[in-house]
Design a protein around this motif. Sequence first.
Motif, mmCIF file in Angstrom:
data_model
loop_
_atom_site.group_PDB
_atom_site.id
_atom_site.type_symbol
_atom_site.label_atom_id
_atom_site.label_comp_id
_atom_site.label_asym_id
_atom_site.label_seq_id
_atom_site.Cartn_x
_atom_site.Cartn_y
_atom_site.Cartn_z
ATOM 1 N N GLY A 18 3.977 -7.396 3.495
ATOM 2 C CA GLY A 18 3.586 -6.949 2.163
ATOM 3 C C GLY A 18 2.091 -6.736 2.002
ATOM 4 O O GLY A 18 1.653 -6.207 0.987
ATOM 5 N N ILE A 33 1.308 -0.558 4.376
ATOM 6 C CA ILE A 33 1.854 -1.873 4.012
ATOM 7 C C ILE A 33 2.547 -2.457 5.226
ATOM 8 O O ILE A 33 3.331 -1.778 5.895
ATOM 9 N N VAL A 35 5.270 -4.181 7.076
ATOM 10 C CA VAL A 35 6.693 -4.356 6.777
ATOM 11 C C VAL A 35 7.371 -5.348 7.716
ATOM 12 O O VAL A 35 8.476 -5.801 7.448
ATOM 13 N N VAL A 58 0.851 -7.003 -1.680
ATOM 14 C CA VAL A 58 1.059 -6.082 -2.795
ATOM 15 C C VAL A 58 2.516 -5.663 -2.886
ATOM 16 O O VAL A 58 2.942 -5.094 -3.884
ATOM 17 N N ALA A 59 3.258 -5.929 -1.822
ATOM 18 C CA ALA A 59 4.681 -5.595 -1.779
ATOM 19 C C ALA A 59 5.435 -6.774 -1.162
ATOM 20 O O ALA A 59 5.830 -6.735 -0.004
ATOM 21 N N MET A 63 10.433 -5.854 -1.192
ATOM 22 C CA MET A 63 9.840 -4.521 -1.348
ATOM 23 C C MET A 63 9.644 -3.770 -0.032
ATOM 24 O O MET A 63 9.893 -2.564 0.022
ATOM 25 N N PRO A 64 9.175 -4.400 1.080
ATOM 26 C CA PRO A 64 9.024 -3.630 2.318
ATOM 27 C C PRO A 64 10.331 -2.974 2.772
ATOM 28 O O PRO A 64 10.325 -1.831 3.231
ATOM 29 N N LEU A 67 10.869 0.012 0.461
ATOM 30 C CA LEU A 67 9.947 1.101 0.795
ATOM 31 C C LEU A 67 10.340 1.799 2.086
ATOM 32 O O LEU A 67 10.263 3.020 2.186
#
Length: 71
Positions: A18, A33, A35, A58-59, A63-64, A67
């Motif tokens: 992230g 980012i 992952v 930030v993720a 989220m990874p 994304l």
Amino acid sequence: MDRVFDYLVPDELRVEIGSLVRMPFGHRRVRGIVVRLSAGPVEGELAAIAAVVAPAPVAPPPMPEVLTWLA
């Protein structure tokens, strides 16, 4: 981009899944980012991450994965 790219993490940088990082991509530096992380052996020559842009993720997970799926 529709795939994941591999980079080395220099010992002086601390990254986690992230993290927002800056790395070389072709003839320029871009943001990306993290992952996934791997501690296994490296095959071939990889470019190194140049800098950590944001110290906190930030993720954060999941989220990874989202994304990656969106890419």
